[in-house]
Design a protein around this motif. Sequence first.
Motif, PDB file in Angstrom:
ATOM      1  N   LYS A  23       0.818  -1.216   0.000  1.00 17.96           N
ATOM      2  CA  LYS A  23       0.000   0.000   0.000  1.00 17.96           C
ATOM      3  C   LYS A  23       0.851   1.266   0.000  1.00 17.96           C
ATOM      4  CE  LYS A  23      -3.874  -2.284   2.308  1.00 17.96           C
ATOM      5  NZ  LYS A  23      -4.799  -2.291   3.474  1.00 17.96           N
ATOM      6  N   LEU A  24       1.827   1.284  -0.911  1.00 17.47           N
ATOM      7  CA  LEU A  24       2.710   2.437  -1.040  1.00 17.47           C
ATOM      8  C   LEU A  24       2.831   2.847  -2.503  1.00 17.47           C
ATOM      9  CD1 LEU A  24       5.604   1.440   1.399  1.00 17.47           C
ATOM     10  CD2 LEU A  24       3.919   3.258   1.756  1.00 17.47           C
ATOM     11  N   TRP A  25       3.131   4.126  -2.698  1.00 17.65           N
ATOM     12  CA  TRP A  25       3.328   4.694  -4.030  1.00 17.65           C
ATOM     13  C   TRP A  25       4.801   4.998  -4.259  1.00 17.65           C
ATOM     14  CZ3 TRP A  25      -0.777   5.838  -7.418  1.00 17.65           C
ATOM     15  CH2 TRP A  25      -2.061   5.758  -6.874  1.00 17.65           C
ATOM     16  N   ILE A  26       5.151   5.176  -5.524  1.00 16.93           N
ATOM     17  CA  ILE A  26       6.402   5.844  -5.884  1.00 16.93           C
ATOM     18  C   ILE A  26       6.014   7.029  -6.761  1.00 16.93           C
ATOM     19  CG2 ILE A  26       8.038   3.935  -5.652  1.00 16.93           C
ATOM     20  CD1 ILE A  26       7.702   3.349  -8.624  1.00 16.93           C
ATOM     21  N   PRO A  27       6.736   8.150  -6.659  1.00 13.75           N
ATOM     22  CA  PRO A  27       6.333   9.371  -7.367  1.00 13.75           C
ATOM     23  C   PRO A  27       6.369   9.260  -8.883  1.00 13.75           C
ATOM     24  CG  PRO A  27       7.880   9.861  -5.611  1.00 13.75           C
ATOM     25  CD  PRO A  27       7.881   8.379  -5.780  1.00 13.75           C
ATOM     26  N   SER A  28       7.239   8.415  -9.403  1.00 11.72           N
ATOM     27  CA  SER A  28       7.356   8.263 -10.849  1.00 11.72           C
ATOM     28  C   SER A  28       7.452   6.784 -11.180  1.00 11.72           C
ATOM     29  CB  SER A  28       8.590   9.008 -11.365  1.00 11.72           C
ATOM     30  OG  SER A  28       8.574   9.082 -12.778  1.00 11.72           O
ATOM     31  N   ARG A  29       7.446   6.470 -12.456  1.00 10.51           N
ATOM     32  CA  ARG A  29       7.527   5.068 -12.857  1.00 10.51           C
ATOM     33  C   ARG A  29       8.863   4.455 -12.452  1.00 10.51           C
ATOM     34  NH1 ARG A  29       6.613   4.644 -18.979  1.00 10.51           N
ATOM     35  NH2 ARG A  29       7.846   6.539 -18.998  1.00 10.51           N
ATOM     36  N   LYS A  30       8.856   3.176 -12.206  1.00 10.93           N
ATOM     37  CA  LYS A  30      10.059   2.471 -11.769  1.00 10.93           C
ATOM     38  C   LYS A  30      11.193   2.617 -12.773  1.00 10.93           C
ATOM     39  CE  LYS A  30      11.676  -2.219 -10.672  1.00 10.93           C
ATOM     40  NZ  LYS A  30      11.282  -3.648 -10.598  1.00 10.93           N
ATOM     41  N   VAL A  32      12.219   5.088 -14.363  1.00 13.67           N
ATOM     42  CA  VAL A  32      13.003   6.303 -14.131  1.00 13.67           C
ATOM     43  C   VAL A  32      14.112   6.036 -13.118  1.00 13.67           C
ATOM     44  CG1 VAL A  32      12.932   8.671 -13.256  1.00 13.67           C
ATOM     45  CG2 VAL A  32      11.082   7.809 -14.713  1.00 13.67           C
ATOM     46  N   TYR A  33      13.801   5.249 -12.106  1.00 11.21           N
ATOM     47  CA  TYR A  33      14.802   4.936 -11.077  1.00 11.21           C
ATOM     48  C   TYR A  33      15.860   3.967 -11.602  1.00 11.21           C
ATOM     49  CZ  TYR A  33      11.328   7.311  -8.319  1.00 11.21           C
ATOM     50  OH  TYR A  33      10.446   8.256  -7.855  1.00 11.21           O
ATOM     51  N   LEU A  34      15.475   3.149 -12.568  1.00 13.25           N
ATOM     52  CA  LEU A  34      16.478   2.326 -13.253  1.00 13.25           C
ATOM     53  C   LEU A  34      17.486   3.222 -13.965  1.00 13.25           C
ATOM     54  CD1 LEU A  34      17.716  -0.241 -14.533  1.00 13.25           C
ATOM     55  CD2 LEU A  34      15.946  -0.083 -16.302  1.00 13.25           C
ATOM     56  N   TYR A  35      16.999   4.277 -14.631  1.00 11.38           N
ATOM     57  CA  TYR A  35      17.901   5.191 -15.332  1.00 11.38           C
ATOM     58  C   TYR A  35      18.810   5.917 -14.340  1.00 11.38           C
ATOM     59  CZ  TYR A  35      14.670   4.437 -19.241  1.00 11.38           C
ATOM     60  OH  TYR A  35      13.898   3.868 -20.224  1.00 11.38           O
ATOM     61  N   ASP A  89       3.100  13.214  -1.992  1.00 14.77           N
ATOM     62  CA  ASP A  89       4.094  13.279  -0.920  1.00 14.77           C
ATOM     63  C   ASP A  89       5.495  13.273  -1.523  1.00 14.77           C
ATOM     64  OD1 ASP A  89       2.015  13.205   0.835  1.00 14.77           O
ATOM     65  OD2 ASP A  89       2.309  11.116   1.459  1.00 14.77           O
ATOM     66  N   GLU A  90       6.481  13.663  -0.721  1.00 18.61           N
ATOM     67  CA  GLU A  90       7.862  13.676  -1.203  1.00 18.61           C
ATOM     68  C   GLU A  90       8.665  12.567  -0.535  1.00 18.61           C
ATOM     69  OE1 GLU A  90      11.364  16.859  -0.795  1.00 18.61           O
ATOM     70  OE2 GLU A  90       9.875  17.400  -2.316  1.00 18.61           O
ATOM     71  N   PRO A  91       9.369  11.751  -1.327  1.00 17.48           N
ATOM     72  CA  PRO A  91      10.167  10.662  -0.757  1.00 17.48           C
ATOM     73  C   PRO A  91      11.500  11.172  -0.219  1.00 17.48           C
ATOM     74  CG  PRO A  91      10.442  10.694  -3.110  1.00 17.48           C
ATOM     75  CD  PRO A  91       9.439  11.781  -2.790  1.00 17.48           C
ATOM     76  N   LYS A  92      12.259  10.281   0.364  1.00 17.04           N
ATOM     77  CA  LYS A  92      13.577  10.644   0.883  1.00 17.04           C
ATOM     78  C   LYS A  92      14.489  11.124  -0.246  1.00 17.04           C
ATOM     79  CE  LYS A  92      15.318   7.998   4.042  1.00 17.04           C
ATOM     80  NZ  LYS A  92      15.956   6.845   4.741  1.00 17.04           N
ATOM     81  N   PHE A  93      14.365  10.498  -1.422  1.00 17.02           N
ATOM     82  CA  PHE A  93      15.166  10.895  -2.582  1.00 17.02           C
ATOM     83  C   PHE A  93      14.230  11.320  -3.718  1.00 17.02           C
ATOM     84  CE2 PHE A  93      18.271   8.546  -0.208  1.00 17.02           C
ATOM     85  CZ  PHE A  93      19.470   9.184  -0.492  1.00 17.02           C
ATOM     86  N   PRO A  94      13.857  12.603  -3.735  1.00 19.40           N
ATOM     87  CA  PRO A  94      12.948  13.079  -4.784  1.00 19.40           C
ATOM     88  C   PRO A  94      13.684  13.317  -6.100  1.00 19.40           C
ATOM     89  CG  PRO A  94      13.573  14.898  -3.371  1.00 19.40           C
ATOM     90  CD  PRO A  94      14.200  13.660  -2.772  1.00 19.40           C
ATOM     91  N   LEU A  95      12.942  13.277  -7.184  1.00 19.38           N
ATOM     92  CA  LEU A  95      13.467  13.675  -8.483  1.00 19.38           C
ATOM     93  C   LEU A  95      13.483  15.196  -8.547  1.00 19.38           C
ATOM     94  CD1 LEU A  95      11.380  11.110 -10.515  1.00 19.38           C
ATOM     95  CD2 LEU A  95      13.851  11.003 -10.174  1.00 19.38           C
ATOM     96  N   THR A  96      14.323  15.754  -9.404  1.00 18.98           N
ATOM     97  CA  THR A  96      14.465  17.206  -9.453  1.00 18.98           C
ATOM     98  C   THR A  96      13.335  17.887 -10.212  1.00 18.98           C
ATOM     99  OG1 THR A  96      15.865  17.037 -11.426  1.00 18.98           O
ATOM    100  CG2 THR A  96      16.974  17.097  -9.279  1.00 18.98           C
ATOM    101  N   THR A  97      12.522  17.121 -10.934  1.00 18.45           N
ATOM    102  CA  THR A  97      11.402  17.695 -11.669  1.00 18.45           C
ATOM    103  C   THR A  97      10.270  16.684 -11.759  1.00 18.45           C
ATOM    104  OG1 THR A  97      10.687  18.651 -13.786  1.00 18.45           O
ATOM    105  CG2 THR A  97      12.362  16.927 -13.879  1.00 18.45           C
ATOM    106  N   LYS A  98       9.058  17.182 -11.869  1.00 15.59           N
ATOM    107  CA  LYS A  98       7.900  16.312 -12.066  1.00 15.59           C
ATOM    108  C   LYS A  98       7.549  16.210 -13.541  1.00 15.59           C
ATOM    109  CE  LYS A  98       5.918  17.201  -7.499  1.00 15.59           C
ATOM    110  NZ  LYS A  98       4.747  17.722  -6.734  1.00 15.59           N
ATOM    111  N   ARG A  99       8.206  17.028 -14.361  1.00 16.11           N
ATOM    112  CA  ARG A  99       7.952  17.012 -15.802  1.00 16.11           C
ATOM    113  C   ARG A  99       9.073  16.251 -16.498  1.00 16.11           C
ATOM    114  NH1 ARG A  99       5.951  23.243 -17.015  1.00 16.11           N
ATOM    115  NH2 ARG A  99       4.116  23.206 -15.624  1.00 16.11           N
ATOM    116  N   LEU A 100       9.076  14.971 -16.288  1.00 12.29           N
ATOM    117  CA  LEU A 100      10.143  14.136 -16.826  1.00 12.29           C
ATOM    118  C   LEU A 100       9.925  13.825 -18.305  1.00 12.29           C
ATOM    119  CD1 LEU A 100      10.443  11.577 -13.919  1.00 12.29           C
ATOM    120  CD2 LEU A 100      12.208  13.196 -14.598  1.00 12.29           C
ATOM    121  N   LYS A 101      11.003  13.884 -19.058  1.00 10.66           N
ATOM    122  CA  LYS A 101      10.990  13.429 -20.448  1.00 10.66           C
ATOM    123  C   LYS A 101      11.684  12.065 -20.459  1.00 10.66           C
ATOM    124  CE  LYS A 101      10.972  18.106 -22.338  1.00 10.66           C
ATOM    125  NZ  LYS A 101      11.655  19.093 -23.217  1.00 10.66           N
TER     126      LYS A 101
END
Length: 202
Positions: A23-30, A32-35, A89-101
Amino acid sequence: MTQKKKRYDPRNRWSAKYRKDVKLWIPSRKIVYLYWFRFLQLAEQDPNRTVDWSQYQGWGGTNAVLGMKFDDWWEEHWIDLFSIENEGDEPKFPLTTKRLKTDGIRYALRIYENRHRGSTWDIAVWFKRNEKRMYFLQFFGKIQEDMDTKTRLRRDGQGNAMDDSSEAYLNTLDKRDVQRKVSRYLKSAEQYLDNVCIGKFP
């Protein structure tokens, strides 16, 4: 035949953002974290770069990042590093933008990983042979391995030099355009590498 962009599938392990079992989210698709993980590996392996590992508390350090497969590393660390209870919400390690290409990041990574193929044109030719997801890169249609780019000059009646092959001239323009775009992806990759060295992505 033009390939169609695949729709978002919440069941896909790379695109899903919610895990029902915990029952948890991640802010972006998985993916992105692979990259992020892959650029961090490349930065750590680059003798001309220094990763500030103090910015990566909880990632497991260089041994984990270089020694583990991403899926194994992800299962051990994603909840602590990237999970959130509610969307927004914001995770411990957020991405620098929400408008990811996302596709742009992917192409930058793939092109950078194949920079050893030779010139920017050599990279483009190899990429066209091996890349399955070409629908985002409009310049792929300009890549022809055997394209004629040899201009032939002749003199007009007044002694002025003129190009006798308009097709070769246009091919030269197309080739330069492709080379410029590959160079931009390489430049983007260099920026991503600099960013991950200080704990930021993309």
